[in-house]
Design an enzyme around this catalytic site. Structure first.
Site, short mmCIF file in Angstrom:
data_model
loop_
_atom_site.label_atom_id
_atom_site.label_comp_id
_atom_site.label_asym_id
_atom_site.label_seq_id
_atom_site.Cartn_x
_atom_site.Cartn_y
_atom_site.Cartn_z
N GLY A 1 0.77 -1.30 -0.09
CA GLY A 1 -0.04 -0.09 -0.14
C GLY A 1 0.87 1.23 -0.02
N ARG B 1 -3.04 5.62 3.07
CA ARG B 1 -3.07 5.34 1.75
C ARG B 1 -2.99 3.97 1.35
NH1 ARG B 1 0.20 10.65 -0.43
NH2 ARG B 1 1.41 9.99 1.39
N CYS C 1 3.14 5.35 -2.95
CA CYS C 1 4.05 4.96 -4.05
C CYS C 1 3.96 3.88 -4.79
CB CYS C 1 5.77 4.96 -3.78
SG CYS C 1 6.13 6.38 -2.96
#
Length: 434
Positions: A258, A328, A261
């Site tokens: 995750g 994220r 990037c």
């Protein structure tokens, strides 16, 4: 050297603080006035070990400043770094609107010859678009370069201060000289500044992240295979990692990659390939494996407790990796959504990301400040993030507070034989079910 950094996100803030620490005068500019005010007061909007002391030291020395005024930041700068976000578009390609807007504003603000550096992760050809955007307004010579970042969240300060290598794509001797001098303090131990053509530098960033993502997805499939045939993936990992051609890094299976990037960059490289007339079949498979892997935790919980409605499930770890508060594309998110959609009550603990996760789930998720409180009356405990505090828990205490001794371990933190002796139903990745 006088340096300007456009963008005070993860990359820009770390870079600005580290460059100021080594004696440069750094002006960081951002359009978010509230963030700039917080930074001016020494507050840090992200959790990153070692960053806050550097920012405070830079402010105290006067070598680091924050502003919303582009002209103030860029005035007199020898080097200007563009470190703004490149979020994915609907098709997965990188959205360059912020990069190009920054380039235009830089061109309008420049008052002398300057090296303009794209630090943001951008597709091949972006440097030329930046050059065009700056040149439309600049009245002085400009030198546009690509200098991709390779910072790991949770170790970004160390990565910047002691890089494996510094990649610089440049097409002018002036740019190579300036950036060579700027990075000299960080490569004194012999790790290289590698100069190459601009397009090669742009590809290198995507290729590096895609390679690491590929290793992760590969090991996750090997772990799945080990479960089917009764092999121990930890032994396999050590066996292949001892091969010098392969090495041990990024061979730990887990619940899927995750962060900001890997997911974005794999998709962007696939799209860049398509735009160039080729299909990245391998990376399409890497992404498909990762998406499937993120459902592994939920499937194992369902196998352990049956229908989810009415069950209380504990989750240890919410951030996509330890030593960060970044949620994220974290594997915790589809797990929690699945648990809540199935009617379960979810109580979680994370030392940094709890408050943000509660806000993300609008009160449906309860986060507590102690991992054992999260496990109270739980019928399963799911380990998602490998925070150090989870590595050697008090298993006797866990047995006492949990309603059922079931652990689904997405990070293979514990030894199956020991958990079996202690009376736990233990479900790791690729190591058999205890």
């Amino acid at each position: 050297m006088r340096v300007a950094v456009v963008g005070t996100g993860y990359v820009g803030l770390v870079m600005g603080a580290c460059l100021a620490e080594t004696g440069n005068t750094v002006g960081c500019v951002d359009i978010d006035a509230a963030k700039v005010a917080r930074l001016q007061a020494g507050g840090i909007p992200i959790y990153e070990p070692g960053l806050e002391p550097l920012v405070r030291a830079g402010l105290s020395s006067g070598r680091l400043r924050f502003t919303t005024d582009m002209a103030e930041a860029v005035r007199g700068a020898d080097v200007v770094f563009i470190a703004v976000g490149t979020p994915p578009d609907e098709d997965g390609s990188a959205d360059l609107q912020h990069v190009l807007a920054a380039a235009t504003a830089i061109g309008q603000a420049l008052d002398g010859e300057c090296v303009i550096v794209t630090k943001s992760t951008v597709p091949v050809g972006t440097a030329e678009r930046v050059r065009e955007a700056v040149a439309r307004h600049a009245r002085h010579p400009i030198h546009v370069c690509s200098n991709p970042e390779f910072l790991k969240e949770g170790a970004a300060v160390d990565d910047f201060m002691k890089p494996d290598r510094v990649i610089v794509g440049a097409d002018s001797d002036h740019a190579r000289t300036v950036l060579g001098e700027l990075y000299a303090p960080f490569v004194r131990t012999g790790n290289p500044v590698m100069f190459m053509d601009i397009k090669a530098a742009e590809v290198t960033k995507y290729a590096a992240n895609a390679m690491l993502a590929t290793r992760i997805s590969f090991m996750n499939q090997v772990a799945e295979f080990c479960d089917l045939v009764g092999a121990d993936v930890d032994a396999v990992r050590r066996g292949i990692g001892s091969d010098r051609r392969i090495g041990p890094a990024f061979l730990f299976p887990g619940p899927g990659y995750g962060g900001s990037c890997f997911p974005k960059d794999v998709r962007a490289l696939v799209q860049s390939g398509a735009a160039s007339g080729m299909r990245f079949d391998l990376l399409e498979a890497v992404e498909a494996v990762n998406l499937r892997q993120k459902g592994w935790l939920l499937r194992r919980v369902q196998e352990a407790v049956g229908p989810l409605a009415g069950h209380r499930i504990a989750v240890w770890g919410l951030a996509f990796k330890a030593e960060t508060d970044d949620l994220r594309e974290s594997p915790s998110l589809p797990l929690i959504r699945g648990l809540l959609d199935g009617g379960a009550t979810v109580v979680a603990h994370d030392p940094q990301a709890g408050r943000a996760a509660e806000a993300l789930f609008a009160g449906a998720l309860q986060c507590v400040d102690d991992p054992y409180r999260a496990a109270e009356a739980a019928e399963a405990l799911v380990v998602v993030t490998e925070w150090r505090m989870y590595r050697t828990p008090d298993f006797a205490r866990l047995r006492e507070v949990m309603a059922r001794p079931v652990i689904v371990d997405g990070r293979n933190l514990y030894e199956p034989a020991r958990l079996r002796r202690l009376g736990f139903t233990y479900r790791p990745l690729g190591r058999g079910a205890a």
